[in-house]
Design an enzyme around this catalytic site. Structure first.
Site, PDB file in Angstrom:
ATOM      1  N   SER A  21       0.837  -1.197   0.000  1.00 18.41           N
ATOM      2  CA  SER A  21       0.000   0.000   0.000  1.00 18.41           C
ATOM      3  C   SER A  21       0.870   1.244   0.000  1.00 18.41           C
ATOM      4  O   SER A  21       1.992   1.233   0.510  1.00 18.41           O
ATOM      5  CB  SER A  21      -0.905   0.018   1.232  1.00 18.41           C
ATOM      6  OG  SER A  21      -1.642   1.225   1.289  1.00 18.41           O
ATOM      7  N   HIS A  22       0.314   2.310  -0.536  1.00 18.87           N
ATOM      8  CA  HIS A  22       0.993   3.594  -0.461  1.00 18.87           C
ATOM      9  C   HIS A  22       1.041   4.113   0.975  1.00 18.87           C
ATOM     10  O   HIS A  22       1.876   4.936   1.311  1.00 18.87           O
ATOM     11  CB  HIS A  22       0.294   4.610  -1.367  1.00 18.87           C
ATOM     12  CG  HIS A  22       0.621   4.424  -2.809  1.00 18.87           C
ATOM     13  ND1 HIS A  22       0.161   3.355  -3.551  1.00 18.87           N
ATOM     14  CD2 HIS A  22       1.382   5.161  -3.642  1.00 18.87           C
ATOM     15  CE1 HIS A  22       0.617   3.449  -4.785  1.00 18.87           C
ATOM     16  NE2 HIS A  22       1.363   4.537  -4.865  1.00 18.87           N
ATOM     17  N   SER A  23       0.148   3.619   1.803  1.00 25.34           N
ATOM     18  CA  SER A  23       0.076   4.039   3.192  1.00 25.34           C
ATOM     19  C   SER A  23       0.569   2.929   4.110  1.00 25.34           C
ATOM     20  O   SER A  23       0.014   1.822   4.101  1.00 25.34           O
ATOM     21  CB  SER A  23      -1.378   4.379   3.553  1.00 25.34           C
ATOM     22  OG  SER A  23      -1.531   4.483   4.946  1.00 25.34           O
ATOM     23  N   SER A  72       0.634   2.308  -9.304  1.00 21.65           N
ATOM     24  CA  SER A  72       2.086   2.383  -9.168  1.00 21.65           C
ATOM     25  C   SER A  72       2.607   1.335  -8.187  1.00 21.65           C
ATOM     26  O   SER A  72       3.748   0.884  -8.307  1.00 21.65           O
ATOM     27  CB  SER A  72       2.530   3.786  -8.756  1.00 21.65           C
ATOM     28  OG  SER A  72       1.959   4.152  -7.528  1.00 21.65           O
TER      29      SER A  72
END
Length: 126
Positions: free
Chosen positions: A10-12, A71
């Site tokens: 995850s981006h987070s 991404s």
């Protein structure tokens, strides 16, 4: 018998860790690793974190990578190439939390990587 491992990309960092915590509350016999955020825990993804997560959960049973945004999928693809290991797959077009949860439950039931991916495809058809 070793179960298929799960990697949460995850981006987070909080999303990856939260999904990992949720899964581990229910499924005890499946290796799960979180690869969230950049190397400084900012929003983004990091190939090295993904590689480390793959190494953490890898076995001959294989690993399924779940991701949140496009991404993250691109970095997952790069990590697979760099890992130099077989039987690592990406769960494409599957929601990270729900998909990883279903994948972990199926892995815990002893299902193989292909069976899990097939089930995910059926469960999360568009």
């Amino acid at each position: 018998m070793t179960n298929v491992g799960i990697v949460l990309i995850s981006h987070s960092p909080k999303i990856a860790e939260g999904a990992k915590e949720l899964i581990e509350q229910v499924v005890k016999n499946v290796p799960v690793a979180a690869a969230g955020g950049t190397d400084t825990n900012e929003i983004g993804t990091n190939v090295e974190k993904i590689l480390a997560a793959i190494d953490q959960v890898y076995s001959e049973a294989g690993v399924i990578l779940f991701y949140d945004l496009g991404s993250a999928m691109m970095n997952a693809e790069v990590a697979i190439e760099l890992a130099g290991k077989g039987n690592i797959r990406i769960a494409e077009n599957v929601p990270i939390v729900e998909g990883a949860y279903v994948g972990a439950v199926e892995s815990g039931m002893g299902h193989g990587i292909e069976q899990i991916l097939e089930s995910l495809g059926k469960s999360f058809k568009k």
